[in-house]
Design a protein around this motif. Structure first.
Motif, mmCIF file in Angstrom:
data_model
loop_
_atom_site.group_PDB
_atom_site.id
_atom_site.type_symbol
_atom_site.label_atom_id
_atom_site.label_comp_id
_atom_site.label_asym_id
_atom_site.label_seq_id
_atom_site.Cartn_x
_atom_site.Cartn_y
_atom_site.Cartn_z
ATOM 1 N N PHE A 63 43.146 -41.916 50.541
ATOM 2 C CA PHE A 63 43.433 -42.444 49.214
ATOM 3 C C PHE A 63 44.720 -41.809 48.702
ATOM 4 C CE2 PHE A 63 40.783 -38.760 48.079
ATOM 5 C CZ PHE A 63 41.372 -38.265 46.913
ATOM 6 N N VAL A 64 45.328 -42.485 47.731
ATOM 7 C CA VAL A 64 46.652 -42.107 47.245
ATOM 8 C C VAL A 64 46.587 -41.879 45.742
ATOM 9 C CG1 VAL A 64 48.910 -43.144 46.700
ATOM 10 C CG2 VAL A 64 48.058 -43.145 49.054
ATOM 11 N N VAL A 65 47.327 -40.871 45.287
ATOM 12 C CA VAL A 65 47.464 -40.597 43.858
ATOM 13 C C VAL A 65 48.951 -40.595 43.527
ATOM 14 C CG1 VAL A 65 46.904 -39.037 41.957
ATOM 15 C CG2 VAL A 65 45.400 -39.146 43.973
ATOM 16 N N THR A 66 49.330 -41.315 42.487
ATOM 17 C CA THR A 66 50.732 -41.368 42.091
ATOM 18 C C THR A 66 50.896 -40.753 40.701
ATOM 19 O OG1 THR A 66 50.719 -43.494 40.913
ATOM 20 C CG2 THR A 66 50.885 -43.573 43.325
ATOM 21 N N PRO A 67 52.099 -40.271 40.373
ATOM 22 C CA PRO A 67 52.335 -39.768 39.025
ATOM 23 C C PRO A 67 52.734 -40.854 38.039
ATOM 24 C CG PRO A 67 54.222 -39.320 40.394
ATOM 25 C CD PRO A 67 53.214 -39.977 41.289
ATOM 26 N N ALA A 68 52.984 -42.072 38.545
ATOM 27 C CA ALA A 68 53.486 -43.148 37.700
ATOM 28 C C ALA A 68 53.184 -44.486 38.361
ATOM 29 C CB ALA A 68 54.999 -42.986 37.504
ATOM 30 N N LEU A 128 44.764 -44.109 42.870
ATOM 31 C CA LEU A 128 44.624 -43.577 41.517
ATOM 32 C C LEU A 128 46.039 -43.507 40.956
ATOM 33 C CD1 LEU A 128 43.121 -42.185 39.195
ATOM 34 C CD2 LEU A 128 43.168 -40.061 40.526
ATOM 35 N N ALA A 129 46.377 -44.459 40.092
ATOM 36 C CA ALA A 129 47.768 -44.633 39.648
ATOM 37 C C ALA A 129 48.021 -43.891 38.344
ATOM 38 C CB ALA A 129 48.075 -46.116 39.466
ATOM 39 N N ALA A 138 50.386 -52.739 33.908
ATOM 40 C CA ALA A 138 51.213 -52.840 35.113
ATOM 41 C C ALA A 138 50.459 -52.342 36.337
ATOM 42 C CB ALA A 138 52.501 -52.049 34.923
ATOM 43 N N ALA A 139 49.719 -51.243 36.192
ATOM 44 C CA ALA A 139 48.948 -50.705 37.318
ATOM 45 C C ALA A 139 47.817 -51.648 37.707
ATOM 46 C CB ALA A 139 48.394 -49.325 36.961
ATOM 47 N N GLN A 140 47.186 -52.269 36.727
ATOM 48 C CA GLN A 140 46.145 -53.252 37.026
ATOM 49 C C GLN A 140 46.703 -54.400 37.859
ATOM 50 O OE1 GLN A 140 44.870 -54.122 32.989
ATOM 51 N NE2 GLN A 140 42.954 -53.009 33.264
ATOM 52 N N ARG A 141 47.887 -54.864 37.499
ATOM 53 C CA ARG A 141 48.495 -55.987 38.216
ATOM 54 C C ARG A 141 48.803 -55.628 39.672
ATOM 55 N NH1 ARG A 141 52.594 -57.805 33.315
ATOM 56 N NH2 ARG A 141 51.094 -59.122 32.193
ATOM 57 N N LEU A 142 49.060 -54.353 39.925
ATOM 58 C CA LEU A 142 49.341 -53.911 41.288
ATOM 59 C C LEU A 142 48.068 -53.614 42.076
ATOM 60 C CD1 LEU A 142 52.425 -51.572 40.713
ATOM 61 C CD2 LEU A 142 52.421 -53.863 41.729
ATOM 62 N N GLY A 143 46.916 -53.686 41.414
ATOM 63 C CA GLY A 143 45.648 -53.479 42.104
ATOM 64 C C GLY A 143 45.139 -52.060 42.126
ATOM 65 N N ALA A 144 45.648 -51.204 41.226
ATOM 66 C CA ALA A 144 45.172 -49.816 41.190
ATOM 67 C C ALA A 144 43.663 -49.770 41.003
ATOM 68 C CB ALA A 144 45.864 -49.053 40.071
ATOM 69 N N ASP A 145 43.020 -48.839 41.676
ATOM 70 C CA ASP A 145 41.568 -48.714 41.615
ATOM 71 C C ASP A 145 41.098 -47.924 40.402
ATOM 72 O OD1 ASP A 145 40.482 -49.589 44.582
ATOM 73 O OD2 ASP A 145 42.522 -48.811 44.612
ATOM 74 N N ALA A 146 41.925 -46.994 39.937
ATOM 75 C CA ALA A 146 41.613 -46.182 38.762
ATOM 76 C C ALA A 146 42.934 -45.691 38.183
ATOM 77 C CB ALA A 146 40.690 -45.018 39.124
ATOM 78 N N PHE A 147 42.861 -45.125 36.969
ATOM 79 C CA PHE A 147 44.078 -44.817 36.220
ATOM 80 C C PHE A 147 44.108 -43.340 35.834
ATOM 81 C CE2 PHE A 147 42.532 -49.092 35.403
ATOM 82 C CZ PHE A 147 43.561 -49.818 35.987
ATOM 83 N N LYS A 148 45.114 -42.668 36.328
ATOM 84 C CA LYS A 148 45.323 -41.244 36.073
ATOM 85 C C LYS A 148 46.145 -41.098 34.789
ATOM 86 C CE LYS A 148 48.411 -37.756 38.044
ATOM 87 N NZ LYS A 148 49.169 -37.399 39.267
ATOM 88 N N ILE A 149 45.517 -40.632 33.717
ATOM 89 C CA ILE A 149 46.253 -40.393 32.475
ATOM 90 C C ILE A 149 47.011 -39.081 32.630
ATOM 91 C CG2 ILE A 149 46.114 -40.096 29.991
ATOM 92 C CD1 ILE A 149 43.420 -41.502 30.090
ATOM 93 N N PHE A 150 48.324 -39.185 32.680
ATOM 94 C CA PHE A 150 49.139 -38.000 32.980
ATOM 95 C C PHE A 150 50.438 -38.038 32.193
ATOM 96 C CE2 PHE A 150 52.570 -36.046 35.419
ATOM 97 C CZ PHE A 150 52.073 -34.763 35.538
ATOM 98 N N PRO A 151 50.803 -36.900 31.566
ATOM 99 C CA PRO A 151 50.024 -35.655 31.411
ATOM 100 C C PRO A 151 49.064 -35.760 30.229
ATOM 101 C CG PRO A 151 52.230 -35.346 30.532
ATOM 102 C CD PRO A 151 52.173 -36.762 31.053
ATOM 103 N N ALA A 152 47.792 -35.598 30.490
ATOM 104 C CA ALA A 152 46.757 -35.896 29.508
ATOM 105 C C ALA A 152 46.823 -34.989 28.284
ATOM 106 C CB ALA A 152 45.381 -35.794 30.166
ATOM 107 N N ALA A 153 47.019 -33.694 28.488
ATOM 108 C CA ALA A 153 47.032 -32.777 27.351
ATOM 109 C C ALA A 153 48.170 -33.111 26.397
ATOM 110 C CB ALA A 153 47.142 -31.333 27.838
ATOM 111 N N GLN A 154 49.331 -33.395 26.939
ATOM 112 C CA GLN A 154 50.487 -33.698 26.109
ATOM 113 C C GLN A 154 50.357 -35.058 25.428
ATOM 114 O OE1 GLN A 154 50.533 -32.384 29.106
ATOM 115 N NE2 GLN A 154 51.565 -30.408 28.814
#
Length: 215
Positions: free
Chosen positions: A86-91, A107-108, A118-134
């Motif tokens: 599986f793959v995780v991207t920062p953006a 995990l986009a 935009a990530a949904q349109r590319l078929g991302a399986d889940a969404f990484k909120i980054f940077p979440a604290a900021q």
């Protein structure tokens, strides 16, 4: 692999990056021993592709193993060849589309509602909120669930054990955890301390499961 089901089951994604490839590998194997099976080896760490190859050989073909900081099509191809499943991207980037083309779940990384669409349109399986604290922490996650009530969100960035509990309370599918869990283990630090931190995060997951069971 079924990334979404794995996120819902295990709730923690460990993010391993370090300046010592051997220590990073030991960190991956220790996390697996401590029953944190969702592990992302970041390409920003030293000799990350080699760490992924060696981890795959040590863990076997059935264990989940992710690659993070995947930005380009070349990155996606390289981590697939190294053994990541599986793959995780920062953006929202080229790496998302190429990983999906290769059959890898993603995990986009997202920050805004526009990113999520935009990530949904590319078929991302889940969404990484980054940077979440900021971005505003658990309050921002709660706000995002307004327009995206069923989206599987995984906050990443500054997530310690207390923050993990707050995110879970606001409906996070899982959390991604780097230094609050890994500490200096991937740079040669104490694996015993890593085990203790892993158990602390497990306690948060258990507490969340107990609350959910009473609802």
């Amino acid at each position: 692999m079924d990334l979404l089901n794995a996120l819902r089951t295990h709730r923690i994604v460990a993010i391993v990056r370090g300046d010592d490839a051997d220590a990073a590998l030991r960190t991956v194997l220790t996390l697996a021993e401590e029953h944190i099976p969702l592990i992302e080896v970041s390409l920003s760490g030293k000799d990350a592709l080699d760490v992924i190859r060696r981890a795959r050989a040590a863990l076997g073909p059935a264990a989940p193993l992710g690659a993070g900081t995947v930005l380009t099509a070349q990155d996606a191809q390289a981590v697939r060849d190294a053994g990541a499943d599986f793959v995780v991207t920062p953006a929202v980037c080229e790496g998302v589309a190429e990983a999906k083309r290769l059959g890898l779940p993603v995990l986009a990384g997202v920050m805004t509602p526009t990113d999520i669409v935009a990530a949904q349109r590319l078929g991302a399986d889940a969404f990484k909120i980054f940077p979440a604290a900021q971005a505003g922490g658990a309050g921002y996650l709660k706000a995002l669930h307004g327009p995206f009530p069923d989206a599987p969100f995984v906050p990443v960035g500054g997530v310690d054990a207390d923050a993990a509990g707050a995110y879970f309370a606001q409906g996070a599918t899982a959390v991604g955890v780097g230094s609050p869990l890994i500490g200096d283990a991937a740079d040669g630090g104490s694996l015993d301390a890593l085990r203790e931190r892993a158990r602390a995060f497990h306690a948060v997951v258990r507490a969340t499961a107990a609350v959910d069971a009473r609802r």
